[in-house]
Design a protein around this motif. Structure first.
Motif, PDB file in Angstrom:
ATOM      1  N   UNK A   1       0.829  -1.205   0.000  1.00 40.22           N
ATOM      2  CA  UNK A   1       0.000   0.000   0.000  1.00 40.22           C
ATOM      3  C   UNK A   1       0.868   1.262   0.000  1.00 40.22           C
ATOM      4  N   UNK A   2       1.964   1.269   0.749  1.00 42.84           N
ATOM      5  CA  UNK A   2       2.806   2.474   0.694  1.00 42.84           C
ATOM      6  C   UNK A   2       3.439   2.627  -0.687  1.00 42.84           C
ATOM      7  N   UNK A   3       3.693   1.502  -1.358  1.00 40.15           N
ATOM      8  CA  UNK A   3       4.195   1.588  -2.736  1.00 40.15           C
ATOM      9  C   UNK A   3       3.192   2.315  -3.635  1.00 40.15           C
ATOM     10  N   UNK A   4       1.917   1.990  -3.460  1.00 39.55           N
ATOM     11  CA  UNK A   4       0.885   2.626  -4.274  1.00 39.55           C
ATOM     12  C   UNK A   4       0.749   4.111  -3.905  1.00 39.55           C
ATOM     13  N   UNK A   5       0.775   4.406  -2.611  1.00 36.17           N
ATOM     14  CA  UNK A   5       0.624   5.812  -2.192  1.00 36.17           C
ATOM     15  C   UNK A   5       1.809   6.645  -2.704  1.00 36.17           C
TER      16      UNK A   5
ATOM     17  N   UNK B   1     -10.626   3.124   4.374  1.00 36.10           N
ATOM     18  CA  UNK B   1     -11.081   1.730   4.292  1.00 36.10           C
ATOM     19  C   UNK B   1      -9.981   0.801   4.804  1.00 36.10           C
ATOM     20  N   UNK B   2      -8.737   1.136   4.458  1.00 34.05           N
ATOM     21  CA  UNK B   2      -7.605   0.338   4.936  1.00 34.05           C
ATOM     22  C   UNK B   2      -7.495   0.416   6.462  1.00 34.05           C
ATOM     23  N   UNK B   3      -7.568   1.647   7.001  1.00 39.19           N
ATOM     24  CA  UNK B   3      -7.417   1.837   8.445  1.00 39.19           C
ATOM     25  C   UNK B   3      -8.519   1.106   9.207  1.00 39.19           C
TER      26      UNK B   3
ATOM     27  N   UNK C   1     -14.479   0.184   0.767  1.00 37.04           N
ATOM     28  CA  UNK C   1     -13.597  -0.180  -0.344  1.00 37.04           C
ATOM     29  C   UNK C   1     -14.389  -0.331  -1.637  1.00 37.04           C
ATOM     30  N   UNK C   2     -15.550  -0.987  -1.564  1.00 36.89           N
ATOM     31  CA  UNK C   2     -16.398  -1.158  -2.752  1.00 36.89           C
ATOM     32  C   UNK C   2     -16.843   0.205  -3.287  1.00 36.89           C
ATOM     33  N   UNK C   3     -17.181   1.119  -2.368  1.00 41.96           N
ATOM     34  CA  UNK C   3     -17.628   2.452  -2.790  1.00 41.96           C
ATOM     35  C   UNK C   3     -16.517   3.177  -3.553  1.00 41.96           C
ATOM     36  N   UNK C   4     -15.269   2.972  -3.130  1.00 42.42           N
ATOM     37  CA  UNK C   4     -14.137   3.589  -3.834  1.00 42.42           C
ATOM     38  C   UNK C   4     -14.035   3.017  -5.254  1.00 42.42           C
TER      39      UNK C   4
ATOM     40  N   UNK D   1      -8.134  -0.027  -2.655  1.00 43.46           N
ATOM     41  CA  UNK D   1      -9.455  -0.488  -2.200  1.00 43.46           C
ATOM     42  C   UNK D   1      -9.625  -1.987  -2.472  1.00 43.46           C
ATOM     43  N   UNK D   2      -9.132  -2.430  -3.629  1.00 44.76           N
ATOM     44  CA  UNK D   2      -9.240  -3.866  -3.949  1.00 44.76           C
ATOM     45  C   UNK D   2      -8.430  -4.715  -2.971  1.00 44.76           C
TER      46      UNK D   2
END
Lengths: 230, 230
Positions: free
Chosen positions: B90-94, B141-143, B150-153, B206-207
């Motif tokens: 996730x930090x890679x994506x951010x 959603x992650x936190x 997540x689905x809404x995102x 989100x996925x």
């Protein structure tokens, strides 16, 4: 670790490296096929590149699973652990390179004008060639833990950046003179940008390899691109 | 794990989550500031976004270090290990999202025409707003490990894709009618593409959250972009 554990660990690391090499080979092939598809207007080949990207994604998932297994079962010590985590990062980058090749292939059907009238197309295959070789050498540098080869990859990134800036200017001039081709040229701009990003990512891999091999970071370079396009 | 180890592990996980939340907040702020800089032609703010990206990169490096430390010292079991590796992804994506915001900011000085004549600019801030909210919600959603959020995102990604396709068409039409603005419009095209990619990356986060929370993958969606631009 006990001797049989070391042997199992070494085997798993070999498998990890094998998967990364396979993934890298597929990413390189994807770049080359995407460029051929673009040049020849080969829609079937372009579709093949898009389809084949699923295999690259699948290898990434396999590497992740294997990494978690290796860490959980073998509890590798500091250096080995760092290597295993580095493998995870590198497959993440190769997956992105595969995505860029896929994005290039997806644009091929959108560039339907007669390409002999679209001069800027002729620069792209050479640009793609340099980027694809950078990917090849970056992964070889990783496999051989070769910091000199890594430096050579990083240095070649300016070639790709120069290509990009040249393609950008050529395309803008071309669009001004041939407003009917603007939509196609916009797609070519994105293709050029994708190749430029592939070069950046090969450079990232090379920087990681250099750091892992020497403990030193290479001096910070400004990634070509936005700021250089004028 | 022994009790004091569990406590230390929990503290490290809290620190990890705190770093990710900080990184996410900075990435969101970078998107918003980049869009304001673009609208107001504020070169100082654009330069600030570029400079601030270094902090996002530094947090990523800190998370990597902490992850290696947690794994080496605490030898977390399967589920915890998967969580820690997910944090790394996730930090890679951010970090990539931060890069896209930086790339937008880098283009601000290249768009020097009077913007009141460049209508397509007016669509971009709303597009940026949706993408930035997606980043915000994906990290929430992650936190909270909240699969519904997540689905809404993921669902909102089509809004960003629709914006992108609309901006693409508007820009191409605009370039045809105003060939003098082609260079600036090309930069706006890339800015729109960067925002579209931010939406894709928020969707990726989100996925991952959805998968971690439910063990199920969401049905495969075709990422908007190349194929949809016609």
């Amino acid at each position: 670790m006990a001797e049989h554990t070391i042997k199992a660990f070494d085997e798993e690391i070999d498998r990890l490296r094998g998967l990364i090499a396979e993934m890298g080979g597929r990413a390189e092939a994807a770049i080359e096929s995407a460029m051929i598809a673009l040049q020849r207007q080969d829609l079937a080949l372009a579709a093949q590149v898009v389809a084949d990207d699923k295999r690259i994604d699948a290898i990434e998932a396999e590497v992740e699973k294997l990494v978690i297994q290796v860490i959980a079962l073998r509890a590798p010590m500091a250096n080995d652990l760092r290597d295993v985590i580095a493998a995870l990062k590198i497959v993440g980058v190769v997956e992105r390179i595969g995505d860029y090749a896929k994005n290039i292939a997806k644009r091929v059907p959108l560039i339907m004008v007669n390409q002999r009238t679209l001069e800027p197309v002729s620069l792209l295959p050479s640009m793609g060639q340099v980027a694809s070789e950078m990917v090849h050498d970056a992964l070889n540098a990783f496999a051989a833990r070769d910091p000199d080869l890594a430096v050579a990859v990083v240095e070649r990134d300016t070639v790709v950046d120069d290509f990009y800036n040249s393609v950008f200017r050529t395309l803008v001039t071309y669009m001004v003179e041939n407003p009917k081709t603007i939509s196609e040229c916009a797609h070519l701009l994105f293709i050029a940008k994708n190749i430029e990003r592939i070069g950046d990512h090969a450079t990232n891999v090379a920087e990681m390899v250099y750091y892992a091999a020497t403990g030193q970071t290479l001096p910070d370079r400004d990634r070509g691109g936005a700021a250089a396009e004028e």
